[in-house]
Scaffold this motif. Sequence first.
Motif, mmCIF file in Angstrom:
data_model
loop_
_atom_site.group_PDB
_atom_site.id
_atom_site.type_symbol
_atom_site.label_atom_id
_atom_site.label_comp_id
_atom_site.label_asym_id
_atom_site.label_seq_id
_atom_site.Cartn_x
_atom_site.Cartn_y
_atom_site.Cartn_z
ATOM 1 N N SER A 1 24.186 -2.664 16.070
ATOM 2 C CA SER A 1 23.498 -1.377 16.216
ATOM 3 C C SER A 1 24.287 -0.246 15.580
ATOM 4 O O SER A 1 23.707 0.697 15.030
ATOM 5 N N LEU B 1 21.604 6.753 20.977
ATOM 6 C CA LEU B 1 21.833 6.425 22.376
ATOM 7 C C LEU B 1 23.307 6.084 22.558
ATOM 8 O O LEU B 1 23.842 5.225 21.846
ATOM 9 N N THR B 2 23.961 6.767 23.490
ATOM 10 C CA THR B 2 25.391 6.590 23.698
ATOM 11 C C THR B 2 25.706 6.265 25.156
ATOM 12 O O THR B 2 24.963 6.639 26.060
ATOM 13 N N GLY C 1 17.419 2.334 26.869
ATOM 14 C CA GLY C 1 16.893 1.501 25.792
ATOM 15 C C GLY C 1 15.443 1.099 25.978
ATOM 16 O O GLY C 1 14.722 0.856 25.001
ATOM 17 N N ASN D 1 22.684 10.332 26.248
ATOM 18 C CA ASN D 1 23.128 9.411 27.300
ATOM 19 C C ASN D 1 22.385 9.663 28.617
ATOM 20 O O ASN D 1 22.683 9.038 29.627
ATOM 21 N N THR E 1 22.768 2.179 12.841
ATOM 22 C CA THR E 1 22.743 3.615 13.112
ATOM 23 C C THR E 1 23.370 4.399 11.972
ATOM 24 O O THR E 1 22.901 5.490 11.624
ATOM 25 N N HIS F 1 25.709 0.585 21.090
ATOM 26 C CA HIS F 1 26.064 -0.326 22.180
ATOM 27 C C HIS F 1 26.652 -1.640 21.697
ATOM 28 O O HIS F 1 27.239 -2.376 22.481
ATOM 29 N N SER G 1 21.647 3.355 18.140
ATOM 30 C CA SER G 1 22.493 3.165 19.313
ATOM 31 C C SER G 1 23.867 2.708 18.862
ATOM 32 O O SER G 1 24.046 2.264 17.729
ATOM 33 N N LEU H 1 14.541 1.601 19.593
ATOM 34 C CA LEU H 1 15.336 1.886 18.409
ATOM 35 C C LEU H 1 14.529 1.681 17.133
ATOM 36 O O LEU H 1 13.595 0.888 17.092
#
Length: 266
Positions: free
Chosen positions: A197, A224-225, A247, A136, A201, A193, A191, A252
């Motif tokens: 995604s 990615l968080t 991002g 993050n 993931t 989000h 990710s 990704l």
Amino acid sequence: MSFVETTRPPSAEATKIADFKPSLLQTEEHHLCPGCGESVAIRLVLEVIEELGLAQKNVCVIGHGCYGSFVQIMDVDCTLCLHGRAPAVSTGIKRMRPEVAVWTLQGDGDMTSEGLAEILHATARGEDITCILVNNGVFGDTGGQMTASTVVGQRTKNTLDGRDPDYHGYPIVIGDMVASMQGSAYVARGSVHNAASIAKTKRLIRTGFERQLERQGLSLVEILTMCPTGWFVPTADGADYLMESLGKTYPLGVIKDITKQAEPAD
């Protein structure tokens, strides 16, 4: 396109279409801030472990971060270690128990700031472990300070005007570094989000564990968080901010898959 209203309580009750949590998660109660993406990432890992039949054959090595409290509610064997040392500790466990799936759970502060040498040396040795990185861009556990993964322009508690490359340097793109080394078998970045995604993931995580089971070498899955609290943004804006900041620096997808690279060209 229709949108779900999230600024006020729903007018109708939700319909349950599936179990709300994997069986390896003992409770849905946790201390993480509203809008945090780490709980979603951890849930995905536990789902994959269960689906691969590894519920009784895995060991998690946890670094230092907000996610550390999950050691109390994950129904898997866990051990905590010093900052950044999870890949080294995992090496010892895997070499003593090669039949067990060993995985690390680390944040970007833990892996790229505190433990950069550990992940790189574990990769150089080609250790058969799966490393999960929840990124993050901040030290969320200590209030939101800059890490080695904080992107240029990102505001943190100690970079209030945004990360300045001339003063602070550029972010370390750990996934690309690990992928460039011969000892890595699989490197991917996902990710949490949005729903699409999240589904992608989960597939990346599954492949990361499969490469370990195949004894191909080290796998790294970066996720990615969101961290609205550490980013100083409203909770509802966390997902959009994630892709507008991290991002753009961390695209990704699959970065390296040794199995596909080994396939002959058409």
